[in-house]
Design a protein around this motif. Structure first.
Motif, PDB file in Angstrom:
ATOM      1  N   ILE A 116       1.015  -1.051  -0.071  1.00 28.13           N
ATOM      2  CA  ILE A 116      -0.013  -0.077   0.017  1.00 28.13           C
ATOM      3  C   ILE A 116       1.048   1.425  -0.113  1.00 28.13           C
ATOM      4  N   HIS A 117       2.132   1.268   0.689  1.00 29.19           N
ATOM      5  CA  HIS A 117       2.677   2.390   0.890  1.00 29.19           C
ATOM      6  C   HIS A 117       3.593   2.456  -0.416  1.00 29.19           C
ATOM      7  N   CYS A 118       3.904   1.271  -1.066  1.00 29.53           N
ATOM      8  CA  CYS A 118       4.744   1.499  -2.416  1.00 29.53           C
ATOM      9  C   CYS A 118       3.838   2.080  -3.432  1.00 29.53           C
ATOM     10  N   ARG A 119       2.476   1.677  -3.331  1.00 34.38           N
ATOM     11  CA  ARG A 119       1.601   2.469  -4.280  1.00 34.38           C
ATOM     12  C   ARG A 119       1.553   3.872  -4.169  1.00 34.38           C
ATOM     13  N   GLU A 120       1.390   4.276  -2.822  1.00 32.87           N
ATOM     14  CA  GLU A 120       1.270   5.716  -2.644  1.00 32.87           C
ATOM     15  C   GLU A 120       2.557   6.280  -3.250  1.00 32.87           C
ATOM     16  N   VAL A 121       3.687   5.727  -2.843  1.00 33.73           N
ATOM     17  CA  VAL A 121       5.180   6.222  -3.396  1.00 33.73           C
ATOM     18  C   VAL A 121       5.086   6.317  -4.858  1.00 33.73           C
ATOM     19  N   GLY A 122       4.670   5.512  -5.557  1.00 37.00           N
ATOM     20  CA  GLY A 122       4.827   5.460  -6.970  1.00 37.00           C
ATOM     21  C   GLY A 122       3.842   6.699  -7.500  1.00 37.00           C
ATOM     22  N   LYS A 123       2.650   6.777  -7.066  1.00 38.00           N
ATOM     23  CA  LYS A 123       1.834   7.772  -7.383  1.00 38.00           C
ATOM     24  C   LYS A 123       2.490   9.265  -7.176  1.00 38.00           C
ATOM     25  N   SER A 124       3.076   9.371  -6.039  1.00 44.64           N
ATOM     26  CA  SER A 124       3.597  10.557  -5.527  1.00 44.64           C
ATOM     27  C   SER A 124       5.072  10.877  -6.491  1.00 44.64           C
ATOM     28  N   LEU A 125       5.568  10.112  -6.891  1.00 43.58           N
ATOM     29  CA  LEU A 125       6.821  10.319  -7.556  1.00 43.58           C
ATOM     30  C   LEU A 125       6.444  10.690  -8.870  1.00 43.58           C
ATOM     31  N   ALA A 126       5.390  10.048  -9.394  1.00 44.95           N
ATOM     32  CA  ALA A 126       4.968  10.388 -10.794  1.00 44.95           C
ATOM     33  C   ALA A 126       4.656  11.911 -10.753  1.00 44.95           C
ATOM     34  N   ALA A 127       3.809  12.214  -9.727  1.00 43.71           N
ATOM     35  CA  ALA A 127       3.367  13.486  -9.552  1.00 43.71           C
ATOM     36  C   ALA A 127       4.422  14.622  -9.419  1.00 43.71           C
ATOM     37  N   LEU A 128       5.409  14.253  -8.651  1.00 38.17           N
ATOM     38  CA  LEU A 128       6.576  15.060  -8.502  1.00 38.17           C
ATOM     39  C   LEU A 128       7.281  15.224  -9.925  1.00 38.17           C
ATOM     40  N   HIS A 129       7.481  14.257 -10.492  1.00 43.25           N
ATOM     41  CA  HIS A 129       7.994  14.671 -11.888  1.00 43.25           C
ATOM     42  C   HIS A 129       7.124  15.399 -12.832  1.00 43.25           C
ATOM     43  N   LEU A 130       5.895  15.168 -12.710  1.00 40.78           N
ATOM     44  CA  LEU A 130       5.023  16.238 -13.578  1.00 40.78           C
ATOM     45  C   LEU A 130       5.318  17.630 -12.940  1.00 40.78           C
ATOM     46  N   ALA A 131       5.094  17.684 -11.784  1.00 43.68           N
ATOM     47  CA  ALA A 131       5.064  18.941 -11.043  1.00 43.68           C
ATOM     48  C   ALA A 131       6.396  19.771 -11.422  1.00 43.68           C
ATOM     49  N   GLY A 132       7.589  18.963 -11.222  1.00 47.42           N
ATOM     50  CA  GLY A 132       8.798  19.640 -11.542  1.00 47.42           C
ATOM     51  C   GLY A 132       9.158  20.178 -13.010  1.00 47.42           C
TER      52      GLY A 132
END
Lengths: 320, 320
Positions: A116-132
């Motif tokens: 569950i935590h790995c899923r959240e990290v995957g989502k947030s990492l992609a969001a970070l890449h888009l936001a940056g």
């Protein structure tokens, strides 16, 4: 795991005159972060982190790191927001160091993350890449292959002390990387160090990403490969396919990977494992026993390198 | 200055099930306290300190320490209040240690205390002595002359490494103390370690006394003598008469000293200085370099011993 520089209440009081964050109520040195001195501040307006940058951080990089946090926070990424001083700056001098104050994020880092935590990290990492993507500054990755080579030059002669044959094994890896490392994959701002101690959760919800002091411009999929290494292996160094699948699916639900990125995943994961092995090996061999800096076993990451070396297709990570 | 034992979020979550202090929001290991592992907790009801007792603390002493804090807090002394679990206890098992949660006190400890702070400490120490008078438990001082003798036996042979002649000098002190140490002075609960890092201030107001893990039954005036040593000397080891006078006057405004207590002040102050010199000397000689425990220079307190040795009357401390 240490506070390298102490701060007196009068020094801190003078420093806080430059800020509008209320009256200081308490400050405690916290035993987190291996590079800098960090204090948890309570003021009448809330909680903050005070960081004193120690010598391992290049001061000329601070506008990039702090500017990035501000950019990401304003785009909705849960990360600390640097607090501006009355003079507009986000850093100032304190106890012979450069110091900054950032907002405090509640949450706990997961010593034993689940899928569950790995899923959240995957989502947030992609969001970070888009936001940056539209962040205007850039910073080359000091720990790219050229950086690895420097670490290796400083530890190769003694590498066989850690495991006989290690020097030859890593030499062969370098030959392959220097020939076949991908150069044309989608790139931009990456976190570059998104290990479990840099991600906070409240229950199963991700509440914050911290420690942007390795952030730089590099291949997005390399950042994801680092997260596979950091989150999806068990204590016995086995790869947990359920966690890998959860992370990769979640990442792609926000930012789908191209075919070229997918195909490159094994070599990126192997290179990332080597990068963390090399920093650990270098510290292992050069930092005196008993120093305040925590040394970590490099072998954990050599085992990851070996795992990735025998991967034939990215589907073995759970990548669809 | 360290966290000796890490705690996982799931261990801590289970531990907190036994408490009614709301939902956990964050916990950070803090770099204070040289004996135990301490974490600053944020929950939905406020801030708390979680302490894991390490091996230097005798678990059978915990009911005394925690019971004393509760007794004093209920009598209006600003000190941490141990939080009771649902089962009524104030300690429980966590990460193979015994652990307790106490309320968090805002405030900063003074790296450079002034006479104003010394006055506040004198007042609070006297109030503590009065408030502890009806505490029903007792604990002998493990660091009385017999305890000093044990430390000395473990370091005497190497004392001259620190300064040539130190062994003979301290031997002579012991001979005097074993002959002339007062036995009939007013006694009761003392803090026994009220150094600046154990006293918090908000501005010039004392906001809390912490770290009761040396508290015991002993001579009240000895506790005051320890505060003179801890607060009223400058960095160059000179005695600051203004600070001494402020502290002693303030103490006496709450609990006047008898003639016998006043006359005993020079030998009590000298003994107290020797006690801190001996623990520092023992650590200096026995703890390996680079260990997590912070070692302090024993010479600072030998200089205090020498100062007190030449005092002829307590009036030289500013005692009226």
């Amino acid at each position: 795991m240490a506070v390298y520089t102490d701060v007196s209440e009068s020094q801190l009081g003078a420093f806080l005159q430059e800020y509008s964050i209320g009256q200081l109520l308490s400050y405690k040195g916290i035993a987190e972060g291996s590079e800098n001195s960090n204090f948890l501040l309570h003021t009448t307006t809330g909680s903050y982190i005070l960081t004193l940058y120690e010598k391992r951080v290049d001061k000329s990089d601070l506008p990039f790191f702090l500017g990035l946090m501000e950019h990401l926070a304003k785009k909705g990424i849960s990360c600390p927001l640097p607090v501006h001083r009355r003079d507009g700056n986000v850093t100032g001098p304190l106890a012979d160091r450069t110091a900054a104050i950032i907002t405090f994020l509640e949450g706990m880092w997961m010593r034993k993350p689940t899928a569950i935590h790995c899923r959240e990290v995957g989502k947030s990492l992609a969001a970070l890449h888009l936001a940056g993507a539209d962040f205007p500054m850039s910073r080359p990755n000091a720990l790219d292959i050229t950086g690895w080579r420097k670490l290796w030059d400083g530890s190769r002669d003694r590498a066989d002390e850690v495991e006989p044959g290690l020097a030859a094994e890593v030499d062969a890896d370098f030959a392959e990387f220097e020939r076949g490392w991908p150069t044309d994959l989608p790139s931009g701002i990456i976190h570059a160090d998104l290990f479990p101690d840099n991600v906070f959760f409240l229950g199963n919800e991700l509440s914050g990403l911290i420690d942007f002091y390795f952030a730089c411009d590099d291949i997005y999929a390399y950042d994801l490969a680092t997260c596979l290494n950091a989150w999806c292996f068990e204590k016995d160094n086995s790869f947990n396919l359920t966690k890998g699948t959860a992370m990769l699916d979640a990442y792609q639900s926000v930012r789908p990977l191209s075919e070229a990125e997918k195909q490159a995943m094994p070599i990126l994961a192997r290179g990332s494992a080597l990068r963390f092995m090399l920093t650990r090996l270098y510290d292992w061999l050069t930092i005196p026993d008993g120093a305040l800096v925590q040394k970590r076993d490099p072998m954990e990451f050599i085992r990851r390198v070996r795992f990735h070396r025998q991967i034939k297709s990215a589907s073995e990570y759970g990548l669809k």
